[in-house]
Design an enzyme around this catalytic site. Structure first.
Site, PDB file in Angstrom:
ATOM      1  CB  CYS A 184      28.162  12.475  -2.252  1.00 56.21           C
ATOM      2  SG  CYS A 184      29.034  13.643  -1.179  1.00 56.21           S
ATOM      3  CG  ASP A 244      25.829  21.497 -15.520  1.00 56.59           C
ATOM      4  OD1 ASP A 244      26.197  22.035 -14.451  1.00 56.59           O
ATOM      5  OD2 ASP A 244      24.630  21.282 -15.800  1.00 56.59           O
ATOM      6  CG  HIS A 249      29.400  16.769   1.304  1.00 58.85           C
ATOM      7  ND1 HIS A 249      28.501  16.771   0.263  1.00 58.85           N
ATOM      8  CD2 HIS A 249      28.903  17.624   2.233  1.00 58.85           C
ATOM      9  CE1 HIS A 249      27.491  17.582   0.560  1.00 58.85           C
ATOM     10  NE2 HIS A 249      27.712  18.114   1.748  1.00 58.85           N
ATOM     11  N   GLY A 267      22.472  31.491  -6.012  1.00 58.07           N
ATOM     12  CA  GLY A 267      21.944  30.596  -7.043  1.00 58.07           C
ATOM     13  C   GLY A 267      22.433  29.165  -6.933  1.00 58.07           C
ATOM     14  CB  THR A 276      20.591  24.184  -7.572  1.00 56.76           C
ATOM     15  OG1 THR A 276      21.581  23.751  -8.510  1.00 56.76           O
ATOM     16  CG2 THR A 276      19.945  25.464  -8.060  1.00 56.76           C
ATOM     17  CG  HIS A 284      29.614  18.069  -3.138  1.00 50.85           C
ATOM     18  ND1 HIS A 284      29.710  16.739  -2.759  1.00 50.85           N
ATOM     19  CD2 HIS A 284      30.857  18.418  -3.559  1.00 50.85           C
ATOM     20  CE1 HIS A 284      30.944  16.305  -2.934  1.00 50.85           C
ATOM     21  NE2 HIS A 284      31.668  17.307  -3.428  1.00 50.85           N
ATOM     22  CG  HIS A 316      29.310  22.903  -7.798  1.00 49.67           C
ATOM     23  ND1 HIS A 316      28.462  22.799  -6.719  1.00 49.67           N
ATOM     24  CD2 HIS A 316      28.658  23.660  -8.723  1.00 49.67           C
ATOM     25  CE1 HIS A 316      27.333  23.460  -6.984  1.00 49.67           C
ATOM     26  NE2 HIS A 316      27.431  23.991  -8.183  1.00 49.67           N
ATOM     27  CG  HIS A 326      29.147  26.224 -12.560  1.00 51.87           C
ATOM     28  ND1 HIS A 326      28.183  25.348 -12.995  1.00 51.87           N
ATOM     29  CD2 HIS A 326      28.775  26.612 -11.313  1.00 51.87           C
ATOM     30  CE1 HIS A 326      27.251  25.219 -12.053  1.00 51.87           C
ATOM     31  NE2 HIS A 326      27.588  25.970 -11.019  1.00 51.87           N
TER      32      HIS A 326
HETATM   33  P1  5GP Z   1      24.674  25.239  -8.934  1.00 54.20           P
HETATM   34  O1  5GP Z   1      23.356  25.729  -9.450  1.00 54.20           O
HETATM   35  O2  5GP Z   1      24.521  24.605  -7.581  1.00 54.20           O
HETATM   36  O3  5GP Z   1      25.771  26.252  -8.980  1.00 54.20           O
HETATM   37  O4  5GP Z   1      25.143  24.130  -9.956  1.00 54.20           O
HETATM   38  C1  5GP Z   1      24.704  22.808  -9.925  1.00 54.20           C
HETATM   39  C2  5GP Z   1      24.892  22.274 -11.317  1.00 54.20           C
HETATM   40  O5  5GP Z   1      24.833  20.859 -11.260  1.00 54.20           O
HETATM   41  C3  5GP Z   1      23.814  22.726 -12.312  1.00 54.20           C
HETATM   42  O6  5GP Z   1      24.431  23.416 -13.399  1.00 54.20           O
HETATM   43  C4  5GP Z   1      23.153  21.432 -12.736  1.00 54.20           C
HETATM   44  O7  5GP Z   1      22.785  21.416 -14.091  1.00 54.20           O
HETATM   45  C5  5GP Z   1      24.222  20.381 -12.421  1.00 54.20           C
HETATM   46  N1  5GP Z   1      23.687  19.071 -12.099  1.00 54.20           N
HETATM   47  C6  5GP Z   1      22.693  18.788 -11.209  1.00 54.20           C
HETATM   48  N2  5GP Z   1      22.461  17.461 -11.168  1.00 54.20           N
HETATM   49  C7  5GP Z   1      23.336  16.894 -12.051  1.00 54.20           C
HETATM   50  C8  5GP Z   1      23.575  15.541 -12.447  1.00 54.20           C
HETATM   51  O8  5GP Z   1      22.949  14.587 -11.988  1.00 54.20           O
HETATM   52  N3  5GP Z   1      24.555  15.342 -13.371  1.00 54.20           N
HETATM   53  C9  5GP Z   1      25.279  16.373 -13.909  1.00 54.20           C
HETATM   54  N4  5GP Z   1      26.227  16.061 -14.809  1.00 54.20           N
HETATM   55  N5  5GP Z   1      25.090  17.669 -13.539  1.00 54.20           N
HETATM   56  C10 5GP Z   1      24.118  17.923 -12.632  1.00 54.20           C
HETATM   57 ZN    ZN Z   2      28.321  15.784  -1.525  1.00 51.18          ZN
END
Ligand code: 5GP
Ligand code: ZN
Length: 111
Positions: A6, A29, A45, A91, A93, A96, A98, A100
């Site tokens: 957000c 990322d 969100h 996995g 983290t 919100h 998303h 990849h």
């Molecule tokens: P998840 O692990 O939730 O599937 O993916 C979260 C992704 O967000 C991770 O690959 C992490 O590197 C990326 N990420 C977390 N914080 C930031 C940020 O502040 N900026 C960017 N560009 N990516 C972020």
């Molecule tokens: Zn959010």
């Protein structure tokens, strides 16, 4: 709200944006897991895929409808992988939702 994505949506954290419209945002990322690693988020969100329902799931179709255009714009001509991590065991983290977009090399088998 204490949500990193957000804050990115609101311009409070700078990112390298690759696509934006009124409903979604795509950006590089910060910790790439592949030579090309884009994160695609809805502007709304929604915490995770586990919170999707008939009322809000249209955004998923919208994001996927833009995948070919985004992939082309970042040079993913040889194919790519789209991944959603959901919940602790998945996995996830950042809570919100998303997707990849990964590529830039021949990717191995999924975990
Ligand atoms: P998840 O692990 O939730 O599937 O993916 C979260 C992704 O967000 C991770 O690959 C992490 O590197 C990326 N990420 C977390 N914080 C930031 C940020 O502040 N900026 C960017 N560009 N990516 C972020
Ligand atoms: Zn959010």
């Amino acid at each position: 709200m204490d949500c990193v994505f957000c804050m990115i949506r609101d311009g409070k954290i700078p990112t390298r944006k690759v696509y934006e419209d009124d409903k979604m945002l795509a950006f590089y990322d910060i910790e790439p897991a592949a030579p090309v690693h884009i994160v695609m988020i809805p502007k709304e969100h929604i915490a995770s895929a586990n919170e999707l329902n008939a009322d809000n799931a249209g955004i998923v179709a919208h994001i996927f409808s833009k995948v070919p255009e985004i992939a082309k714009s970042v040079g993913l001509d040889g194919g790519y992988r789209v991944v959603n991590n959901c919940g602790a065991d998945g996995g996830q983290t950042v809570f919100h939702i998303h997707f990849h977009l990964l590529g830039g090399k021949t990717l191995g088998k999924m975990a």
